[in-house]
Design an enzyme around this catalytic site. Sequence first.
Site, mmCIF file in Angstrom:
data_model
loop_
_atom_site.group_PDB
_atom_site.id
_atom_site.type_symbol
_atom_site.label_atom_id
_atom_site.label_comp_id
_atom_site.label_asym_id
_atom_site.label_seq_id
_atom_site.Cartn_x
_atom_site.Cartn_y
_atom_site.Cartn_z
ATOM 1 N N LEU A 24 56.282 27.812 -0.063
ATOM 2 C CA LEU A 24 55.760 27.430 0.770
ATOM 3 C C LEU A 24 57.667 28.345 1.094
ATOM 4 O O LEU A 24 58.293 28.604 2.632
ATOM 5 C CB LEU A 24 56.941 25.485 0.636
ATOM 6 C CG LEU A 24 56.152 24.484 0.990
ATOM 7 C CD1 LEU A 24 57.079 23.208 0.826
ATOM 8 C CD2 LEU A 24 55.704 24.815 2.290
ATOM 9 N N GLY A 25 58.576 29.319 -0.105
ATOM 10 C CA GLY A 25 59.503 29.760 0.153
ATOM 11 C C GLY A 25 59.886 30.321 -0.794
ATOM 12 O O GLY A 25 59.559 29.838 -2.283
ATOM 13 N N GLY A 28 67.516 32.264 -3.688
ATOM 14 C CA GLY A 28 68.084 32.042 -5.031
ATOM 15 C C GLY A 28 68.433 31.479 -6.237
ATOM 16 O O GLY A 28 67.991 31.711 -6.818
ATOM 17 N N GLY A 30 65.261 29.509 -6.459
ATOM 18 C CA GLY A 30 63.513 28.793 -7.163
ATOM 19 C C GLY A 30 62.793 29.179 -6.211
ATOM 20 O O GLY A 30 63.075 29.766 -5.164
ATOM 21 N N VAL A 32 59.594 27.084 -4.321
ATOM 22 C CA VAL A 32 59.347 26.127 -3.096
ATOM 23 C C VAL A 32 58.277 26.127 -3.073
ATOM 24 O O VAL A 32 57.278 27.199 -2.264
ATOM 25 C CB VAL A 32 60.020 26.101 -2.279
ATOM 26 C CG1 VAL A 32 59.608 24.331 -1.361
ATOM 27 C CG2 VAL A 32 61.479 26.198 -2.759
ATOM 28 N N LYS A 46 59.709 22.357 -6.164
ATOM 29 C CA LYS A 46 61.039 23.565 -6.459
ATOM 30 C C LYS A 46 60.954 23.924 -8.161
ATOM 31 O O LYS A 46 61.590 23.061 -8.985
ATOM 32 C CB LYS A 46 62.584 23.063 -5.566
ATOM 33 C CG LYS A 46 63.890 24.274 -6.656
ATOM 34 C CD LYS A 46 64.510 24.548 -5.320
ATOM 35 C CE LYS A 46 64.631 24.881 -3.972
ATOM 36 N NZ LYS A 46 66.154 25.268 -3.098
ATOM 37 N N ASP A 140 75.751 23.505 -0.901
ATOM 38 C CA ASP A 140 74.699 24.544 -0.325
ATOM 39 C C ASP A 140 74.315 23.953 0.706
ATOM 40 O O ASP A 140 73.537 24.454 1.491
ATOM 41 C CB ASP A 140 74.168 24.989 -1.182
ATOM 42 C CG ASP A 140 73.572 26.824 -0.674
ATOM 43 O OD1 ASP A 140 74.140 26.905 0.243
ATOM 44 O OD2 ASP A 140 72.057 26.762 -1.289
#
Length: 950
Positions: A24-25, A28, A30, A32, A46, A140
């Site tokens: 998925l992506g 910074g 980790g 996913v 994640k 975040d």
Amino acid sequence: MLGVRPLRPGDPVSVGSYQVIGFLGEGGQGSVYLGTSPTGERVAIKLLHARFADDEQAVRRFRREAEAARRVAEFCTARVLEVGAVNDQPYIVGEYVDGPSLQRQVSGEGPLRDQALVRLAIATATALAAIHRAGVMHRDFKPSNVLLAPDGPRVIDFGIARALDVSQSLTTSVVGTPAYMAPEQFHGEPSPASDVFAWAGTMVYAATGHSAFGFGALPVVMHRILSMDPDLSGVPEPLGALLWTALGKDPRRRPTAEQVLGELIRTSAPPPPPPVAAHPRTAPPGAASAQTPAPGAAYPQTPAHGAAHPQYQQAPSPGAAYPQAAPPAGPRWEAGPQAPSPYRRPSGTDPGGVTPVTAPGARRRGVLVSVAAVATALMVGLGVWMFTRVLPLTELGAGPTDPATTASTGAGGFDAATTAVVNRSTKTGGTLRLASAYSLDSTDPGNTYYPDVMNAIRLYGRSLTMFKPVPGKAGTELVPDLAESLGQASDGGKTWTYRLRNGVKFQDGTPVTSADVKYAVLRSMDDAFGNGPTYFDTMLDLPAGYEGPYKSPTANTDSAIGTPDDRTIVFHLKKPYGAFDTIVQLPETVPVPQAKDTRDKYRYAVISSGPYKFDSATDTKIVLVRNPNWDPATDPNRKALPDRYELQYELPAAEARTKLLNGDSEVGSPIPDLDSANIYSNPAIKNRTDAPIGTRIRYLAINPQVPPFDQVDCRRAVIRALDLTMIDRALVGGLNQGGQIPNSLVPPLIPGTHALLPGLTPSGDADAAKESLTACGKPGGFTTTYIYRDTFGESAAAQAVQASLAKVGIKLQIRGFPIVDFHAKYGGSPEYLKKANVGLIARAWVPDWPDVESFVAPLADSREILEKGHSINVNVRLPALDTLIDTARQELDATTRAQRWSEVEQKIADEALLVPLSWERTLLVRGKKATNVYVNPVYAGYDLLTMGVS
């Protein structure tokens, strides 16, 4: 499925019991992955970077922190399903949300509009409120962490940043995304208020497609966040006003997530209610600068983003740490200012600031106020579309139908305890509980300057004199405590003699002697005790170089304090002083037996001379029980009704307030501005609420070194033009009843008849101001500079002053500076003020105790001016006034002394140099079971010494 790519070599095929089926992506923290659970449910996995697993202890702490995220209610958040580690590499499994991120949606399709924006704001505020209620901070919050699912937005990754930041061994980088980080996060001091800031920044992006502070290199973004106003152009009302408040640089002034949610629900429900407040707003592109508001404008406007604002031109260097008034000792779930201390060091300190102002030669730091978590929130239902209101206080067990409330309120009502004792009772026994969000500096009587601690010290320590424990102005009267009578002056006021009461004993049964009082005063002078005042250090005729009994054990101090017998103590001063009884009421005269002094550990086992002794003590909790060797016959001031006191500090503010409202504590923290509307709107709570006017003021210093303020009529023009009502509303954000509109510099709580400031009116008098301008040769007005501390309240007030003066032709260039630098470099530096041509300086002040001398002398004695900074008096240079001050200080007769101080006040008023803007209030709530309750005028809270428990 949106944005899923196939697995590549090196990607895991499984994590724990979950099968990995796509990528998925990556960020910074980790990578996913999309996965499936053993039951076939799609999940987001994640897998955190391996560097976060280097510390075994940190991994355990990570798991504990991340597990807390699982307590968050599921509505509007992506559920956390599992927290674990594979090969010591931490992972989190959460609900998979099949929808784009807010970041992708806005960048691809443009900003959200109308109801879509409102729904997003409500849903994400709901999520954030739920996260905070679970004791988790997001840290975040940003557009990429808001996913737009078909059934509504979801907030993801909450608690992960907190979990990753629990150890320096995990990462040395700043955790968060710079464009959405609050100023205090760059200083390493995040709190839930930081999440609110990030939420507001995310909503700005959703509404406009740009960041409130722009994007770019970290130093550039930090500089903007720390120094500049947010760019809210394009944000619709009333959302914009709320976002302005939430983006305030001072975390103590921001609303909580639950308050944000309540306001969103209120303003989105038909019919539209009034705006949140008349907050200053960013002007739309092309609008006129805020330097010259349009005549008749309802509220001053802030310059458009990028305008040539003086604040921008002289902002601090990029990367400057955002100031905190005091580092928190633990998690702060609701950040806000502690009620300001009525105690100051001799050289004075500007309340609300963080930089102590120390007189030349002073050896230790001054502690002003603790910044603790005092703002709390109402419990709000998570079903936003099912509930259209904030849950009232009745649902916290404190409503009109609560019989316990009705029974305990009895005689009283709103503000009753400011002038009278409420719920009188002679009942003894029980435990009186204090649940406070404040911090403790020290329970050691020789090492404290906090008013709430001084309030408590009187339970276990007796000073030579004390303020009379009664409500109202009578509570500012001094009476003997450990001493038999007030002091006997001789040698023209340079020598003061006190005789101790007979029969006073310590908790172990040994008699209290004058040597114990002398030792207590001398030990407080050691550098190890840096929290307390320095009056004795500077006033007593001590031997040269004396540093206290630890460092100067052989020094002969009889020149300063004599003890001719066990019950007599004599103080020798360098100069005559007529009000020395006020000095010896400080807890530094609480006796300390030298043989029992454990120095820095004494705070955990103070030897009692009062009705209670320590049962246990930590840095956050004191438990007091009865002292069997206290004799009430020696103590006319204390009734000692409870059997036990449990004083708990540094509680999460929401917990402290819930305890107070639900009857689980008798005393709590003051209610912050943002919560006051909820208090006032509930009759049952309001009936046990008090809003006393204290001794803290906001004022304006007019600088006569800068023309045309060298002419008194030009100074009077400013005074006559000020709209105090608008300024006061700006200071508190328009969210409560505000302070009290003043008519004199000295507030009414302080005894005496105070000099009225000619021309000062609640709404201003433009015609009178123009007459003064004509008299000083400036009929068309003039331009000058106004500086202030860059906080929400002071920024808004500066613009309110600007709008007031613009009506008569006085144009202000307003300039805000960071709190950490304000006193040292700008507002406390007469040298800078003259060089920069600053004519008006925003100030605040609280006296050390409620008398005129403590209030006005530090502000007006020209000999206290420190030209290069850290000066309280920055503008009053009148030798004749200095002579009046000396005469008043040396006068021994109390009546004559009061008359002399009235003359000092009148001289200050006539010169039009110090202008009060607001007398501030403190909002307090009485506990349900508390008896004999009243507001102590000295300590700005309920008097612990006289209270009981029903």
